[in-house]
Design an enzyme around this catalytic site. Sequence first.
Site, PDB file in Angstrom:
ATOM      1  N   LYS A  23       0.828  -1.209   0.000  1.00 10.06           N
ATOM      2  CA  LYS A  23       0.000   0.000   0.000  1.00 10.06           C
ATOM      3  C   LYS A  23       0.865   1.264   0.000  1.00 10.06           C
ATOM      4  O   LYS A  23       0.410   2.337  -0.345  1.00 10.06           O
ATOM      5  CB  LYS A  23      -0.870  -0.026   1.275  1.00 10.06           C
ATOM      6  CG  LYS A  23      -1.874   1.091   1.382  1.00 10.06           C
ATOM      7  CD  LYS A  23      -2.674   0.941   2.680  1.00 10.06           C
ATOM      8  CE  LYS A  23      -3.628   2.095   2.880  1.00 10.06           C
ATOM      9  NZ  LYS A  23      -4.258   2.072   4.208  1.00 10.06           N
ATOM     10  N   THR A  89      -5.844  -3.463   9.172  1.00 14.65           N
ATOM     11  CA  THR A  89      -4.748  -4.112   8.440  1.00 14.65           C
ATOM     12  C   THR A  89      -4.445  -5.499   8.988  1.00 14.65           C
ATOM     13  O   THR A  89      -4.336  -6.465   8.225  1.00 14.65           O
ATOM     14  CB  THR A  89      -3.472  -3.242   8.494  1.00 14.65           C
ATOM     15  OG1 THR A  89      -3.814  -1.953   8.029  1.00 14.65           O
ATOM     16  CG2 THR A  89      -2.362  -3.824   7.657  1.00 14.65           C
ATOM     17  N   THR A 114       4.322 -11.317  15.622  1.00 15.07           N
ATOM     18  CA  THR A 114       5.193 -10.771  16.671  1.00 15.07           C
ATOM     19  C   THR A 114       5.103 -11.570  17.972  1.00 15.07           C
ATOM     20  O   THR A 114       4.072 -12.195  18.252  1.00 15.07           O
ATOM     21  CB  THR A 114       4.759  -9.309  16.943  1.00 15.07           C
ATOM     22  OG1 THR A 114       5.428  -8.836  18.089  1.00 15.07           O
ATOM     23  CG2 THR A 114       3.257  -9.191  17.186  1.00 15.07           C
ATOM     24  N   ASP A 115       6.158 -11.471  18.760  1.00 17.25           N
ATOM     25  CA  ASP A 115       6.129 -12.096  20.092  1.00 17.25           C
ATOM     26  C   ASP A 115       5.205 -11.320  21.036  1.00 17.25           C
ATOM     27  O   ASP A 115       4.851 -11.794  22.106  1.00 17.25           O
ATOM     28  CB  ASP A 115       7.548 -12.184  20.687  1.00 17.25           C
ATOM     29  CG  ASP A 115       8.290 -10.851  20.759  1.00 17.25           C
ATOM     30  OD1 ASP A 115       7.714  -9.805  20.380  1.00 17.25           O
ATOM     31  OD2 ASP A 115       9.459 -10.850  21.207  1.00 17.25           O
ATOM     32  N   GLU A 116       4.803 -10.096  20.621  1.00 14.35           N
ATOM     33  CA  GLU A 116       3.992  -9.250  21.510  1.00 14.35           C
ATOM     34  C   GLU A 116       2.602  -9.843  21.760  1.00 14.35           C
ATOM     35  O   GLU A 116       1.936  -9.458  22.711  1.00 14.35           O
ATOM     36  CB  GLU A 116       3.889  -7.827  20.949  1.00 14.35           C
ATOM     37  CG  GLU A 116       5.273  -7.246  20.753  1.00 14.35           C
ATOM     38  CD  GLU A 116       5.323  -5.743  20.513  1.00 14.35           C
ATOM     39  OE1 GLU A 116       4.364  -5.039  20.841  1.00 14.35           O
ATOM     40  OE2 GLU A 116       6.356  -5.293  19.992  1.00 14.35           O
ATOM     41  N   TYR A 138      -1.927  -2.718  19.137  1.00 12.77           N
ATOM     42  CA  TYR A 138      -1.139  -3.359  18.070  1.00 12.77           C
ATOM     43  C   TYR A 138      -1.082  -4.870  18.292  1.00 12.77           C
ATOM     44  O   TYR A 138      -1.392  -5.663  17.385  1.00 12.77           O
ATOM     45  CB  TYR A 138       0.280  -2.766  18.042  1.00 12.77           C
ATOM     46  CG  TYR A 138       1.280  -3.638  17.328  1.00 12.77           C
ATOM     47  CD1 TYR A 138       1.202  -3.844  15.951  1.00 12.77           C
ATOM     48  CD2 TYR A 138       2.297  -4.293  18.025  1.00 12.77           C
ATOM     49  CE1 TYR A 138       2.110  -4.672  15.292  1.00 12.77           C
ATOM     50  CE2 TYR A 138       3.205  -5.112  17.375  1.00 12.77           C
ATOM     51  CZ  TYR A 138       3.109  -5.304  16.013  1.00 12.77           C
ATOM     52  OH  TYR A 138       4.001  -6.127  15.376  1.00 12.77           O
ATOM     53  N   ALA A 139      -0.675  -5.284  19.507  1.00 10.06           N
ATOM     54  CA  ALA A 139      -0.505  -6.712  19.784  1.00 10.06           C
ATOM     55  C   ALA A 139      -1.845  -7.447  19.688  1.00 10.06           C
ATOM     56  O   ALA A 139      -1.915  -8.578  19.178  1.00 10.06           O
ATOM     57  CB  ALA A 139       0.115  -6.903  21.163  1.00 10.06           C
ATOM     58  N   ALA A 140      -2.926  -6.795  20.151  1.00  6.51           N
ATOM     59  CA  ALA A 140      -4.249  -7.436  20.092  1.00  6.51           C
ATOM     60  C   ALA A 140      -4.681  -7.626  18.642  1.00  6.51           C
ATOM     61  O   ALA A 140      -5.256  -8.652  18.277  1.00  6.51           O
ATOM     62  CB  ALA A 140      -5.271  -6.591  20.849  1.00  6.51           C
ATOM     63  N   LYS A 142      -2.647  -7.943  16.021  1.00  3.78           N
ATOM     64  CA  LYS A 142      -1.826  -9.021  15.447  1.00  3.78           C
ATOM     65  C   LYS A 142      -2.372 -10.375  15.922  1.00  3.78           C
ATOM     66  O   LYS A 142      -2.456 -11.326  15.152  1.00  3.78           O
ATOM     67  CB  LYS A 142      -0.360  -8.896  15.864  1.00  3.78           C
ATOM     68  CG  LYS A 142       0.416  -7.775  15.218  1.00  3.78           C
ATOM     69  CD  LYS A 142       0.523  -7.848  13.712  1.00  3.78           C
ATOM     70  CE  LYS A 142       1.508  -8.843  13.169  1.00  3.78           C
ATOM     71  NZ  LYS A 142       1.643  -8.708  11.673  1.00  3.78           N
ATOM     72  N   ARG A 261       5.373   4.587  28.474  1.00  6.65           N
ATOM     73  CA  ARG A 261       4.308   4.256  27.522  1.00  6.65           C
ATOM     74  C   ARG A 261       3.168   3.605  28.308  1.00  6.65           C
ATOM     75  O   ARG A 261       3.424   2.717  29.131  1.00  6.65           O
ATOM     76  CB  ARG A 261       4.909   3.276  26.502  1.00  6.65           C
ATOM     77  CG  ARG A 261       3.925   2.643  25.554  1.00  6.65           C
ATOM     78  CD  ARG A 261       4.597   1.527  24.738  1.00  6.65           C
ATOM     79  NE  ARG A 261       5.341   2.021  23.602  1.00  6.65           N
ATOM     80  CZ  ARG A 261       6.120   1.250  22.835  1.00  6.65           C
ATOM     81  NH1 ARG A 261       6.264  -0.034  23.103  1.00  6.65           N
ATOM     82  NH2 ARG A 261       6.756   1.763  21.805  1.00  6.65           N
TER      83      ARG A 261
HETATM   84  P1  TYD Z   1       9.807  -0.109  19.836  1.00  3.25           P
HETATM   85  O1  TYD Z   1      10.994   0.006  18.931  1.00  3.25           O
HETATM   86  O2  TYD Z   1       8.697   0.859  19.676  1.00  3.25           O
HETATM   87  O3  TYD Z   1       9.308  -1.612  19.709  1.00  3.25           O
HETATM   88  P2  TYD Z   1       8.204  -2.437  20.603  1.00  3.25           P
HETATM   89  O4  TYD Z   1       7.385  -1.491  21.355  1.00  3.25           O
HETATM   90  O5  TYD Z   1       7.442  -3.151  19.551  1.00  3.25           O
HETATM   91  O6  TYD Z   1       9.012  -3.366  21.472  1.00  3.25           O
HETATM   92  O7  TYD Z   1      10.301  -0.001  21.333  1.00  3.25           O
HETATM   93  C1  TYD Z   1      11.274  -0.865  21.889  1.00  3.25           C
HETATM   94  C2  TYD Z   1      11.405  -0.537  23.358  1.00  3.25           C
HETATM   95  O8  TYD Z   1      11.962   0.778  23.481  1.00  3.25           O
HETATM   96  C3  TYD Z   1      10.077  -0.494  24.093  1.00  3.25           C
HETATM   97  O9  TYD Z   1      10.263  -1.041  25.395  1.00  3.25           O
HETATM   98  C4  TYD Z   1       9.747   0.986  24.195  1.00  3.25           C
HETATM   99  C5  TYD Z   1      11.113   1.634  24.250  1.00  3.25           C
HETATM  100  N1  TYD Z   1      11.201   2.991  23.639  1.00  3.25           N
HETATM  101  C6  TYD Z   1      11.748   4.066  24.380  1.00  3.25           C
HETATM  102  O10 TYD Z   1      12.156   3.919  25.554  1.00  3.25           O
HETATM  103  N2  TYD Z   1      11.800   5.290  23.777  1.00  3.25           N
HETATM  104  C7  TYD Z   1      11.360   5.511  22.505  1.00  3.25           C
HETATM  105  O11 TYD Z   1      11.419   6.664  22.017  1.00  3.25           O
HETATM  106  C8  TYD Z   1      10.845   4.388  21.748  1.00  3.25           C
HETATM  107  C9  TYD Z   1      10.356   4.578  20.341  1.00  3.25           C
HETATM  108  C10 TYD Z   1      10.791   3.157  22.363  1.00  3.25           C
END
Ligand code: TYD
Length: 325
Positions: A23, A89, A114-116, A138-140, A142, A261
């Site tokens: 896409k 998606t 993903t493993d998530e 996202y994980a839900a 997937k 997060r």
């Molecule tokens: P990410 O690359 O977004 O992958 P995922 O969430 O799929 O694992 O993030 C990897 C890890 O890094 C995750 O624990 C969140 C952290 N992270 C930060 O601490 N700072 C950031 O700016 C980002 C993007 C991620």
Amino acid sequence: MGSHFIKYILVKYPGYKVINFDKLTYAGNLENLREVENNPQYKFVQGDICDREAVNKVVEENKIDAIVNYAAESHVDRSIMDPDVFLRTEILGSFNLLEATKNFNLKKMVQVSTDEVYGSIEEGSFTEDSSFSPNSPYAAAKAGGDHLCRAYFVTYKTPIVVSHSCNFYGTNQFPEKLIPFFITNLIEGKKVPLYGDGKNVREWIHTSDHCRAIDVLLHQAEAGNVYNIGTGKELKNIEITKLILSEMEMGEEMIEPVKDRPGHDRRYSIDCSKLENDFGWKAEKDFETGLKETIAWYKNNPDWWQPLKNGEHAEYFKKQYLERK
Ligand code: TYD
């Protein structure tokens, strides 16, 4: 990741025809495939896996015999801000690909997941028999697509293999993910926003190893199977950050601790012995070497990432930054 796989397949199997059905969302970039665009074995078709007719058309017209589903919205932070497109998606898109695999009698579909989907684990590792416990939209999403894969195999014997991979890293990755985001921030002289206490653990795989694993699943895995793809290389985010800083000869004052997060999974860890026992597959790329190469690539290719970060996506990065302040 899809562009790496396409280049890998065209080199390894010169007789194959590869159709890149994409896409071209914000994270897709035809620049990544510039070197193969004139290869007669390669064809690009712009399209959305959520568009059932377009999927059927590309499968039928090109007499496709296998699908590898790399199509995804993949960034957790974006799924927290705007889950809608993720559900479409990952779930409806996978559904359309499964329907095409079933109705056109394809030989194989490999679902790249993903493993998530397994959720967070304090100790030990998830196996392919662990139940799903996704924590982000996202994980839900997937997990929803992966459940459909399972259901299609059980109900219709659709030849599907599902893979659950740990976090990818390497060249050409959209600079919103931890590794390329931090590298490019530092090249620009900006600080790196580390979420929470920085002790969340992720397992990391280089794109080259992931390509080799999907190749094995495409050619050798029996339909109905699920495989974890990982390396055992688990690192806290703070450890990765320090490795990047040290390679770039910068100090820890460049780390900016920010708000965590929401729903941030503490640790991902997967047991990959099934892939090794069944096919002898093992990751080959040493993380420190891969990281050095990745840093060098971003340093040498500002023309690739600067427009992505500072152009039309600047708004996203600004919004994301303000959320975490
Ligand atoms: P990410 O690359 O977004 O992958 P995922 O969430 O799929 O694992 O993030 C990897 C890890 O890094 C995750 O624990 C969140 C952290 N992270 C930060 O601490 N700072 C950031 O700016 C980002 C993007 C991620």
